[in-house]
Design an enzyme around this catalytic site. Structure first.
Site, short mmCIF file in Angstrom:
data_model
loop_
_atom_site.label_atom_id
_atom_site.label_comp_id
_atom_site.label_asym_id
_atom_site.label_seq_id
_atom_site.Cartn_x
_atom_site.Cartn_y
_atom_site.Cartn_z
N SER A 60 47.35 42.84 40.47
CA SER A 60 46.98 43.74 39.38
C SER A 60 48.20 44.41 38.75
O SER A 60 49.25 44.51 39.36
CB SER A 60 46.04 44.83 39.90
OG SER A 60 44.97 44.27 40.60
N1 SAH Z 1 44.33 43.56 45.57
C1 SAH Z 1 44.94 42.34 45.10
C2 SAH Z 1 44.31 41.84 43.81
C3 SAH Z 1 43.58 40.62 44.15
S1 SAH Z 1 42.72 39.74 42.92
C4 SAH Z 1 46.44 42.47 44.95
O1 SAH Z 1 46.95 43.59 45.04
O2 SAH Z 1 47.10 41.46 44.78
C5 SAH Z 1 41.11 39.72 43.65
C6 SAH Z 1 40.95 39.00 44.97
O3 SAH Z 1 39.59 39.13 45.35
C7 SAH Z 1 41.25 37.50 44.94
O4 SAH Z 1 42.24 37.20 45.88
C8 SAH Z 1 39.91 36.86 45.31
O5 SAH Z 1 40.04 35.70 46.09
C9 SAH Z 1 39.24 37.98 46.08
N2 SAH Z 1 37.79 37.90 46.18
C10 SAH Z 1 36.89 37.48 45.24
N3 SAH Z 1 35.63 37.55 45.73
C11 SAH Z 1 35.73 38.03 47.01
C12 SAH Z 1 34.78 38.32 48.05
N4 SAH Z 1 33.47 38.12 47.89
N5 SAH Z 1 35.25 38.80 49.22
C13 SAH Z 1 36.58 38.99 49.42
N6 SAH Z 1 37.52 38.72 48.48
C14 SAH Z 1 37.11 38.25 47.30
#
Ligand code: SAH
Length: 211
Positions: A60
């Site tokens: 993000s």
């Molecule tokens: N917090 C992260 C941003 C990640 S983007 C950072 O700082 O880099 C969102 C993430 O959510 C992705 O890696 C995706 O695989 C995950 N995601 C999507 N659906 C999900 C679910 N049901 N349970 C766990 N993770 C999930």
């Protein structure tokens, strides 16, 4: 621009964008964001923008990480649940603002990379697992704060049920490419107070696990 200048400029920008929580600003200044992106993006790590990480996901924008972290109003003693570990950057920031972070990622290869970063940076108060974060992690709850970094299609009731009284949940909610960042607070009388913070763009929460 060297990373020192980049850091200072980013922190200044975050302040100007309205992030006032001094602990959040400190932690963002001292956490090496370059450790959470691939080699091809290390030169952009201190720019105030979202960047691609592996497997079509994103780390993000620093402003959004800062705003969401500040919205949780952490003081240092809290147990926090994060949905969507991704690169692990948001988890790393949270780990320095609270007592313990539980983080869930559905995509196993991404989680493995994030876990090796946590080890390298000795972030020993992060506990992680590969699972469907939509279910939360009830065995470890209830939590003082919950953050979702993937977009919940509707009000995240399963997660809300794992919040302590007085606890705060921050999550993007909506099914479109732009979602509303909502903050819920569980009041003493059992009612959830709901507040819209801003518009955001997150990848969707997907069902099940993968990889
Ligand atoms: N917090 C992260 C941003 C990640 S983007 C950072 O700082 O880099 C969102 C993430 O959510 C992705 O890696 C995706 O695989 C995950 N995601 C999507 N659906 C999900 C679910 N049901 N349970 C766990 N993770 C999930």
């Amino acid at each position: 621009m060297d990373s020192q200048t980049g850091r200072a400029q980013l922190i200044l920008a975050l302040r100007q964008q309205g992030i006032r929580d001094a602990r959040v600003l400190d932690v963002m200044e001292t956490t090496p964001r370059e450790a959470f992106v691939g080699d091809e993006f290390k030169n952009k790590a201190w720019e105030n923008q979202a960047l691609p990480i592996q497997y079509g996901q994103t780390i993000s924008q620093p402003f959004v990480v800062g705003a969401m972290s500040a919205a949780l109003e952490l003081k240092g003693h809290e147990k926090v649940l994060e949905i969507g570990t991704g690169s692990g950057y948001q988890s790393a920031i949270l780990s320095k603002l609270c007592r313990r972070v539980f983080t869930i990622e559905r995509y196993r290869p991404l989680l493995r990379i994030a876990q090796s970063r946590f080890e390298q940076l000795r972030l020993n108060n992060i506990v992680s697992k590969c699972a469907d974060g939509a279910l939360g992690w009830p065995e470890q709850g209830p939590y003082d704060a919950i953050i979702s970094t993937c977009a919940c299609p509707t009000r995240p009731d399963k997660l809300l049920s794992q919040l302590k009284t007085g606890g705060i949940l921050v999550a993007p909610v909506g099914m479109g490419s732009v979602q509303e960042l909502l903050r819920y607070r569980l009041r003493d009388d059992g009612i959830f107070e709901e507040e819209a913070l801003m518009d955001v763009r997150f990848v969707p929460l997907l069902p099940g696990i993968s990889g």
